[in-house]
Design a protein around this motif. Structure first.
Motif, PDB file in Angstrom:
ATOM      1  N   VAL A  11      -3.795  -2.917 -12.423  1.00 54.21           N
ATOM      2  CA  VAL A  11      -2.185  -2.334 -12.397  1.00 54.21           C
ATOM      3  C   VAL A  11      -1.813  -2.140 -12.964  1.00 54.21           C
ATOM      4  CG1 VAL A  11      -0.212  -2.134 -11.217  1.00 54.21           C
ATOM      5  CG2 VAL A  11      -2.467  -2.531  -9.700  1.00 54.21           C
ATOM      6  N   SER A  46       4.029   5.743  -5.114  1.00 57.16           N
ATOM      7  CA  SER A  46       3.988   5.685  -6.803  1.00 57.16           C
ATOM      8  C   SER A  46       3.095   6.905  -7.562  1.00 57.16           C
ATOM      9  CB  SER A  46       3.597   4.323  -7.557  1.00 57.16           C
ATOM     10  OG  SER A  46       2.567   4.508  -7.658  1.00 57.16           O
ATOM     11  N   SER A  47       1.702   6.624  -6.162  1.00 53.14           N
ATOM     12  CA  SER A  47       0.987   8.455  -7.428  1.00 53.14           C
ATOM     13  C   SER A  47       1.951   9.626  -6.781  1.00 53.14           C
ATOM     14  CB  SER A  47      -0.398   8.410  -6.265  1.00 53.14           C
ATOM     15  OG  SER A  47      -1.019   7.705  -6.982  1.00 53.14           O
ATOM     16  N   ASP A  93      -5.098   3.709  -7.339  1.00 49.85           N
ATOM     17  CA  ASP A  93      -4.811   3.699  -5.221  1.00 49.85           C
ATOM     18  C   ASP A  93      -5.692   3.933  -5.152  1.00 49.85           C
ATOM     19  OD1 ASP A  93      -2.108   4.301  -5.210  1.00 49.85           O
ATOM     20  OD2 ASP A  93      -1.898   6.029  -4.812  1.00 49.85           O
ATOM     21  N   THR A 114       0.998  -0.993   0.128  1.00 47.42           N
ATOM     22  CA  THR A 114      -0.028  -0.347   0.286  1.00 47.42           C
ATOM     23  C   THR A 114       1.197   1.011  -0.281  1.00 47.42           C
ATOM     24  OG1 THR A 114      -1.709  -1.277   1.139  1.00 47.42           O
ATOM     25  CG2 THR A 114      -2.087   1.131   1.112  1.00 47.42           C
ATOM     26  N   TRP A 159      -3.898   5.809 -12.783  1.00 52.44           N
ATOM     27  CA  TRP A 159      -2.662   5.797 -11.952  1.00 52.44           C
ATOM     28  C   TRP A 159      -3.444   5.860 -10.393  1.00 52.44           C
ATOM     29  CZ3 TRP A 159       0.812   1.199 -12.042  1.00 52.44           C
ATOM     30  CH2 TRP A 159       1.494   1.610 -11.127  1.00 52.44           C
ATOM     31  N   HIS A 160      -4.225   7.221 -10.685  1.00 56.34           N
ATOM     32  CA  HIS A 160      -4.189   7.499  -9.014  1.00 56.34           C
ATOM     33  C   HIS A 160      -5.701   7.105  -8.603  1.00 56.34           C
ATOM     34  CE1 HIS A 160      -1.142  10.285  -8.766  1.00 56.34           C
ATOM     35  NE2 HIS A 160      -2.329  11.343  -9.350  1.00 56.34           N
ATOM     36  N   LEU A 185       2.483   1.389  -3.651  1.00 54.69           N
ATOM     37  CA  LEU A 185       1.353   2.164  -4.518  1.00 54.69           C
ATOM     38  C   LEU A 185       1.314   3.514  -4.012  1.00 54.69           C
ATOM     39  CD1 LEU A 185      -0.008   1.531  -6.533  1.00 54.69           C
ATOM     40  CD2 LEU A 185      -1.932   0.613  -5.880  1.00 54.69           C
ATOM     41  N   LEU A 186       0.810   3.987  -2.849  1.00 54.57           N
ATOM     42  CA  LEU A 186       0.607   4.974  -2.620  1.00 54.57           C
ATOM     43  C   LEU A 186       1.929   5.945  -2.619  1.00 54.57           C
ATOM     44  CD1 LEU A 186      -0.858   5.556   1.232  1.00 54.57           C
ATOM     45  CD2 LEU A 186      -1.435   5.922  -1.384  1.00 54.57           C
ATOM     46  N   PHE A 212       5.015  -2.839  -6.307  1.00 54.57           N
ATOM     47  CA  PHE A 212       3.676  -2.941  -5.720  1.00 54.57           C
ATOM     48  C   PHE A 212       3.562  -4.143  -6.396  1.00 54.57           C
ATOM     49  CE2 PHE A 212      -1.277  -3.188  -6.466  1.00 54.57           C
ATOM     50  CZ  PHE A 212      -1.456  -3.100  -5.222  1.00 54.57           C
ATOM     51  N   THR A 242       8.365   6.126 -10.683  1.00 57.05           N
ATOM     52  CA  THR A 242       6.631   5.179 -10.697  1.00 57.05           C
ATOM     53  C   THR A 242       6.452   3.972 -11.249  1.00 57.05           C
ATOM     54  OG1 THR A 242       5.850   7.938 -10.901  1.00 57.05           O
ATOM     55  CG2 THR A 242       4.170   5.734 -11.640  1.00 57.05           C
ATOM     56  N   TRP A 264      -7.154   0.775  -4.489  1.00 60.15           N
ATOM     57  CA  TRP A 264      -6.485  -0.464  -3.375  1.00 60.15           C
ATOM     58  C   TRP A 264      -7.115   0.079  -2.413  1.00 60.15           C
ATOM     59  CZ3 TRP A 264      -5.221  -4.867  -3.216  1.00 60.15           C
ATOM     60  CH2 TRP A 264      -4.692  -5.321  -2.063  1.00 60.15           C
TER      61      TRP A 264
END
Lengths: 593, 267, 225
Positions: free
Chosen positions: C176, C99-100, C211, C93, C207-208, C96-97, C138, C131, C214
């Motif tokens: 993803v 990466s945003s 997020d 998690t 992409w967001h 992934l956050l 992820f 990213t 997820w």
């Protein structure tokens, strides 16, 4: 500079055969591909219905040659009970998914939606191409069920779990065949989701100058509303199919309850919910019915207006009613499950919106009928089928009054009354919509006129034949004849066999009449008189361009739209109509108050 | 052409109504106490739907007759009232109609589903499996033995998977292949599915209910006419679906008692 | 022009209110029926931006269907077995956050570069690569989560709870991967100077969205497993 060349490359007609006709990015070619797929599918589906009808009327008669299709399913040409059910499943699946969804929505929609809003193409041509080819693969996967394992599944197009989930132990075709069915439908969902994405984006973003929402023809509105339904409905069926496949191949228990015993063998599954499949399926299934019929409503309105030489009594009310149908279609799906073991209170809850949905449907019909008042109706193949559609829509619609009521559904559920109802209001009406569109748009799509005499002959045989087939279904249902039976062996239904024989003869003849249509299509495609740009004196943008339209639709320019879509019956004008892109100043014909 | 079409629509509309009006293929006579409500609702709906059907088809036919093939210079006429009149008419007429149907129909639905079974109703269990129904009467102790799915053995006639050796309630259970019930006595039908989805449909009883695997439902009804009626499966359950049926015999109380005694002796 | 310098990617030309005939349409203006043009044209977003919203609506619908299936299935019978979520999920998690955040940094830089606000020789793809890398971590992390479950003896068919765990995480991971494909496409187009601003924006919205999706799934799994 790169950008410029990429831009230019996109707008030059492809020259290679493969790019031009097979993996084409052109929405018009994709539209024709969808139509062609539907054409192949509808004749296969019709041939299957012939076999089924013949078997129902003469259960012990051999059908010569059927053993070649399946030596197990029809040894010596004698259809086995399971083969009847397998054919029935395939008939339903082919017709609902690959004909009634593809032709009026994906077929005509792809060809005409961008043109009617004045766009060069769809915004995502690659998605569009993938949409068709995924659908095509889905069709091939479904067809392959005829030839692998022990045949196609026998669980019907609704594939109720656990029959559809427990595997080969439940019967022939429930192993490999059912998995292929689920894969095919899952792929189909993906294809239609991509298509819907393109339709919505085209309608909202690619409208040309002056093409306001209220200036879009009713066909565009119908396709737009349909794609909104498609986007939500297929997005629900897809997960349902994935869960079904997992129950089959991975041993999960989403839909299979515990303690089920088949052939004295207890299944290892535990705790799944049978009704879950029905909820997911019908949440898709009811909007699907409207996905099949709403494009027909749009096409019929479009064609009828052109041939009445006047706009409908109200453009806005018509759009509103189509929207209301779409919206309500999500709140009524439980009416398929009145006797399924749902909480009886839910039965009542679902009953009311189902009854309410008759109001927008009635308004649509009233607007059509009363727009005829004072019009200058032209009779041709297209308008005949459009008027026939109205008649069918009414006939199939009134039986909805019965089925919307849970108390009557207790008696009528799973009888031929239901079969008659949905064949008339969804299947045949939508087919009439497809015929209407074909006779109307064929000149634009191919550059050739269709043969009118053959078209009218086709209409008469189809119209009368359809009533002869499907009206008696209602009588059978009232008498308590249950559906999905391969033979009527019991004492109760034996006396009704005469009606079944009558229906079968009508079905064989009406089916044969469809060969006239096929001949007309092929013959006119090659030998038909060349079509002028605007043979029907219509007003929407597709008629401003040559027939067939050039690769880039509007020749690299963008049309400017000055008028509402249906400016007919203009007084004081040289013609009685004004095209949407004509800069001529007129008194706009608006809704009548 | 248009006039011929108009006539065709007219003729089809009338011809479609004839078998209904003549009762050519009628519903079988009702034998249940809740049935009259359903039949009455059916008749009301038929009348309203029939009128709507005939009116729409005949007006359609009339307008096609009247307004086709008019000369080129003819004026476009306007329907007095326009769309608003139609919308109002649809809301008033159809709205009232469906509201009435919906509200009155609730009565029939409630009679079947919202009333609890009477305290003295007779319990009968029905089990549906590919492709037969089996029925079970609790016997003198009034209790059903527990179902053990793993003990189901059709070869040895143990259709319900009973375990009489360890389960005293199962000892006197009476299992039959046809259903009998006394006339004018309420039956509480307990529905159990052995394998897949099936349905219990008796036309004359105006009863139809699916069997849901993993979820035992129940129905209750009273028959008021003696006779033999068909029970058919209406939920697609496999290749033998068309042949899945049983008989329901409605008997006088004395006939039923002796029938049950005889069945008990056959166990 | 020196051959070594990259040409800045072409910016979408500003929408000219009059006489824009060469573009891809996209006019929501009104032309009155009498034929005179009024300058009431509004900016209409390029199709990629709308398309991604439509796509996200469809994905939301699918996951809503999965969710309702989960709730119905859990209520259908008492065989639902609870288990502890693999701890690596929380690490995933965070990845992934992160990466945003990196994508947003990258997007701002590319946008500034496209707008000509920064005089730089090469397009700033660095953050996009980071990213991409985080996205791959992820997915790999999700795979590790499956391995952890497997080592506890929880397979796809073991229990409905584990079935739903695998189905939901796999469906999300596939989406993803789709986003990673989009990111690769953006980087390639950026390198070739043919990136459109709308493509970049659409990819980052998607992409967001992954997020947010997820986070929702994690909450769902955490409360139900």
């Amino acid at each position: 500079m790169h950008d410029m060349s990429a831009h230019a490359a996109q707008h030059h007609a492809p020259t290679s055969f493969i790019r031009k006709y097979i993996f084409s990015l052109d929405h018009k070619v994709i539209g024709k591909q969808y139509y062609g797929l539907a054409l192949i599918a509808v004749y296969i589906g019709m041939a299957i219905s012939w076999l089924m009808r013949f078997h129902l009327a003469w259960t012990n008669a051999r059908i010569p040659g059927l053993q070649w299709l399946s030596s197990v399913g029809a040894p010596g040409g004698l259809m086995t009970p399971e083969y009847y059910l397998e054919l029935m499943t395939m008939h339903g699946t082919i017709m609902v998914f690959f004909v009634l969804t593809t032709a009026p929505f994906a077929g005509f929609g792809n060809f005409f939606l961008p043109i009617q809003v004045g766009a060069e193409d769809m915004p995502f041509p690659r998605f569009n191409m993938m949409s068709f080819w995924i659908t095509f693969v889905a069709f091939c996967v479904l067809m392959s069920a005829f030839f692998v394992g022990d045949g196609p599944p026998l669980s019907g197009w609704t594939a109720y779990a656990p029959l559809s989930a427990v595997g080969a132990i439940a019967g022939p075709g429930q192993g490999t065949g059912q998995v292929l069915w689920a894969i095919s439908i899952a792929l189909f969902c993906v294809g239609q989701l991509l298509g819907s994405l393109n339709f919505i984006t085209t309608t909202l973003d690619l409208r040309t100058k002056g093409m306001t929402l209220m200036r879009m023809p009713l066909t565009v509105w119908a396709w737009f509303i349909t794609s909104c339904m498609g986007l939500t409905a297929f997005a629900v069926l897809l997960p349902a199919c994935i869960l079904l496949i997992l129950d089959h191949v991975a041993g999960t228990s989403f839909f299979i309850a515990s303690g089920l015993v088949i052939n004295d063998k207890m299944l290892p599954h535990s705790g799944g919910s049978t009704l879950l499949w029905q909820h997911l399926f019908w949440f898709f299934g009811h909007p699907e019915v409207y996905i099949a019929i709403v494009p027909g409503v749009g096409i019929v309105s479009h064609v009828l207006i052109t041939n009445m030489r006047r706009p409908l009594l109200s453009h806005k009310v018509m759009i509103g009613c189509m929207g209301a149908l779409a919206f309500l279609s999500y709140m009524v799906y439980g009416h398929h499950m009145f006797v399924s073991g749902m909480n009886p209170f839910s039965g009542l809850v679902f009953s009311f919106p189902t009854l309410v949905i008759t109001i927008p449907a009635t308004i649509i019909v009233l607007i059509w009928i009363f727009s005829l008042y004072g019009s200058k109706l032209r009779i041709n193949s297209a308008s005949l089928f459009a008027l026939g559609f109205i008649s069918m829509f009414v006939s199939g619609g009134v039986s909805g009054f019965f089925l919307a009521q849970p108390s009557l559904d207790i008696y009528l559920h799973a009888t031929y009354f239901v079969v008659g109802h949905f064949h008339m209001v969804m299947a045949v009406a939508a087919l009439f919509g497809i015929f209407t569109g074909t006779y109307f748009w064929f000149p634009k799509m191919t550059g050739h006129m269709m043969n009118e005499s053959l078209g009218k002959l086709h209409f008469w045989l189809t119209f009368v034949g359809t009533y002869a087939i499907f009206m008696p279904f209602h009588y059978l249902g009232m008498a308590g004849n249950v559906r999905r039976y391969q033979a009527f062996v019991d004492d109760y239904m034996q006396p009704l066999l005469g009606v079944h024989k009558f229906i079968t003869i009508a079905a064989l003849l009406t089916g044969a009449a469809q060969l006239i249509f096929l001949y007309n299509l092929i013959h006119s495609r090659f030998r038909g008189a060349p079509a002028p740009p605007n043979p029907w004196e219509a007003t929407s943008l597709e008629w401003t361009m040559p027939s067939p339209p050039p690769f880039d639709n509007f020749g690299g320019k963008h049309p400017v739209v000055y008028h509402d879509p249906y400016q007919y019956g203009i007084e004081g004008s040289s013609n009685d109509y004004v095209m949407q892109d004509s800069p001529e100043q007129i008194h706009t014909v608006r809704d009548e108050k | 052409m248009a006039k011929l079409f108009a006539v065709t629509i007219f003729v089809i509309a009338i011809a479609s109504a004839v078998p209904i009006l003549m009762h050519t293929w009628p519903m079988p006579v009702d034998i249940s106490t809740h049935g009259p409500l359903i039949d009455e609702q059916m008749a009301d709906t038929m009348a309203e739907a029939g009128i709507a059907f005939l009116a729409a088809q005949i007006i359609l036919a009339f307008f096609i007759w009247k307004f086709s093939g008019r000369p080129k210079d003819a004026k476009i006429g306007h329907f007095p009232g326009g769309a608003m009149a139609l919308v109002i008419a649809a809301f008033l007429l159809v709205g009232t109609e469906v509201l009435a149907l919906g509200v009155f129909g609730t009565k029939a639905w409630a009679a079947v589903y919202f009333t609890p079974p009477a305290a003295d109703s007779m319990p009968i269990q029905v089990q549906a499996g590919q492709f037969a129904f089996y029925f079970r009467y609790p016997g003198p102790d009034g209790k059903f033995g527990t179902i053990h799915p793993d003990k189901i053995d059709e070869g040895n006639q143990n259709f319900f998977g009973l375990d009489p050796a360890n389960d005293p309630a199962a000892k006197d259970d009476i299992v039959t292949a046809e259903m009998a019930m006394p006339v004018n006595k309420e039956v509480h039908l307990l529905m159990h599915s052995k394998d897949l989805g099936h349905s219990f449909y008796v036309r004359e009883l105006r009863v139809q209910q699916d069997f849901v695997p993993g979820l035992d439902l129940s129905l209750h009804f009273t028959a008021n006419k003696i006779g033999k009626y068909e029970i058919v499966c209406t939920q697609l359950c496999g290749l033998g679906h068309y042949n899945m049926k049983a008989y329901l015999e409605v008997m006088s109380q004395t006939d039923f008692d002796s029938w049950l005694k005889q069945q008990a002796a056959n166990q | 022009m020196a051959t070594t310098t990259h040409e800045p990617p072409k910016i979408e030309p500003p929408r000219d209110p009059v006489g824009q005939d060469g573009g891809g349409g996209g006019w929501r203006n009104l032309v009155p029926a009498d034929g005179t043009m009024r300058d009431v044209q509004q900016y209409s977003p390029p199709p990629a931006s709308l398309g991604v919203w439509v796509g996200m609506a469809a994905i939301t619908m699918s996951f809503a269907a999965f969710t309702s299936a989960l709730i119905v299935r859990q209520g259908a019978s008492p065989d639902w077995r609870h288990f502890t979520l693999p701890s690596i999920l929380y690490f995933d998690t965070l990845v992934l956050l992160a990466s945003s955040v990196t994508l947003e940094l990258g997007r701002r830089r590319v946008a500034a570069f496209m707008g000509g606000l920064r005089s730089q020789a090469a397009p700033p793809a660095k953050w996009l690569y980071i990213t991409l890398f985080l996205g791959l971590i992820f997915v790999a992390g999700q795979y590790v989560a499956w391995l952890q479950l497997k080592s506890q003896g929880l397979y796809l068919a073991t229990n409905p709870s584990s079935s739903f765990f695998y189905v939901l995480t796999a469906a999300h991971a596939l989406h993803v991967l789709g986003g990673l494909g989009g990111l690769v496409r953006v980087i390639r187009k950026l390198g070739k100077s043919v990136l459109r601003r709308s493509t970049l924006d659409a990819t980052s919205y998607y992409w967001h969205f992954m997020d947010v999706l997820w986070l929702y799934l994690l909450l769902l799994l955490w409360s139900k497993m």
